[in-house]
Scaffold this active site. Structure first.
Site, mmCIF file in Angstrom:
data_model
loop_
_atom_site.group_PDB
_atom_site.id
_atom_site.type_symbol
_atom_site.label_atom_id
_atom_site.label_comp_id
_atom_site.label_asym_id
_atom_site.label_seq_id
_atom_site.Cartn_x
_atom_site.Cartn_y
_atom_site.Cartn_z
ATOM 1 N N GLU A 30 0.839 -1.205 0.000
ATOM 2 C CA GLU A 30 0.000 0.000 0.000
ATOM 3 C C GLU A 30 0.871 1.250 0.000
ATOM 4 O OE1 GLU A 30 -2.652 1.111 -0.661
ATOM 5 O OE2 GLU A 30 -4.382 0.220 0.300
ATOM 6 N N ASP A 31 0.318 2.336 -0.529
ATOM 7 C CA ASP A 31 1.022 3.620 -0.410
ATOM 8 C C ASP A 31 0.746 4.259 0.938
ATOM 9 O OD1 ASP A 31 -1.616 3.878 -1.233
ATOM 10 O OD2 ASP A 31 -1.273 5.699 -2.370
ATOM 11 N N ASP A 81 -4.728 4.858 6.068
ATOM 12 C CA ASP A 81 -5.310 6.053 6.685
ATOM 13 C C ASP A 81 -6.414 5.615 7.656
ATOM 14 O OD1 ASP A 81 -6.358 8.538 7.264
ATOM 15 O OD2 ASP A 81 -6.540 9.213 5.210
ATOM 16 N N PHE A 100 -2.975 16.269 4.290
ATOM 17 C CA PHE A 100 -3.317 15.673 2.999
ATOM 18 C C PHE A 100 -2.087 15.634 2.105
ATOM 19 C CE2 PHE A 100 -5.192 15.222 -1.165
ATOM 20 C CZ PHE A 100 -6.080 14.195 -0.915
ATOM 21 N N ARG A 124 -0.032 11.992 -8.884
ATOM 22 C CA ARG A 124 0.554 10.687 -8.583
ATOM 23 C C ARG A 124 1.994 10.604 -9.062
ATOM 24 N NH1 ARG A 124 -3.653 7.141 -7.053
ATOM 25 N NH2 ARG A 124 -5.611 7.420 -8.146
#
Ligand code: PRP
Ligand code: MN
Ligand code: MG
Length: 180
Positions: free
Chosen positions: A98-99, A102, A151, A164
């Site tokens: 995963e990046d 959250d 964010f 991205r």
């Protein structure tokens, strides 16, 4: 794109260092096992390829696309499977890439789904862990950085599908998402 960034959190070279460290940790952990490494589209693509490229070990690769539909409030949301892996993972060691973790909802959905299919083991590697965002229990086994509750975009992470392809991770200027 650089003009839209308030500050850089992790530079290209800091990210590369983290990827090398994680690649070594993963290789040490699996030894001569051959895990199925599953990249979660789309955010994890840069991270996944960078981590595994120098991890000198046998592995199989697959990809899964899931999407979260958030309701009117932040606390409601569910996750749907959009594109499935083609690998039969019953009895296999699985590593999810995963990046970012959250709320943890995406990860919880993936772990439940892969467990139901009889995975032998499931581990998680994420570049970013944002513990302050957690809504459901979800933990990472191999973590790049713990991030503050801001964010972030870049290196796979998007805002409205853009940013991205930034080579670093940064915080977006608030006016970018308040003007839209
Ligand atoms: C983002 C991110 C993680 C997930 C984390 O993906 O890449 O996969 O959300 O959030 P959570 O812990 O709150 O579930 P997204 O669903 O936006 O898709 P993307 O990877 O294509 O951007
Ligand atoms: Mn994602
Ligand atoms: Mg996204």
């Amino acid at each position: 794109m650089d003009n839209d960034i308030l500050k850089v959190l992790y530079s290209k070279s800091e990210i590369q260092e983290a990827c090398e460290r994680l690649g070594k940790e993963i290789k040490d952990f699996y030894g001569d096992k051959v895990p199925v490494v599953i990249g979660v589209l789309k955010g994890s693509i840069f991270f996944m390829t960078d981590v595994i490229r120098d991890a000198d070990m046998y592995m199989e690769l697959d990809f899964m696309d899931v999407s979260s539909y958030h309701g009117t409030t932040e606390s409601s949301g569910n996750v749907e499977l959009v594109t499935d892996i083609s690998t039969d993972i019953a009895g296999r060691d699985v590593l999810i890439m995963e990046d970012i973790v959250d709320t943890g909802r995406t990860l919880q959905f993936l772990i439940d789904t892969l467990n139901d299919r009889g995975a032998k083991s499931i581990k998680v590697c994420t570049l970013l862990d944002k513990p302050a965002g957690r809504v459901v229990e979800a933990k990472s086994d191999f973590t790049g950085f713990e991030v503050p509750n801001e964010f972030v975009v870049g290196y796979g992470l998007d805002y409205d599908e853009k940013y991205r392809n930034l080579p670093y991770i940064g915080v977006l200027k608030p006016e970018i998402y308040t003007n839209n």
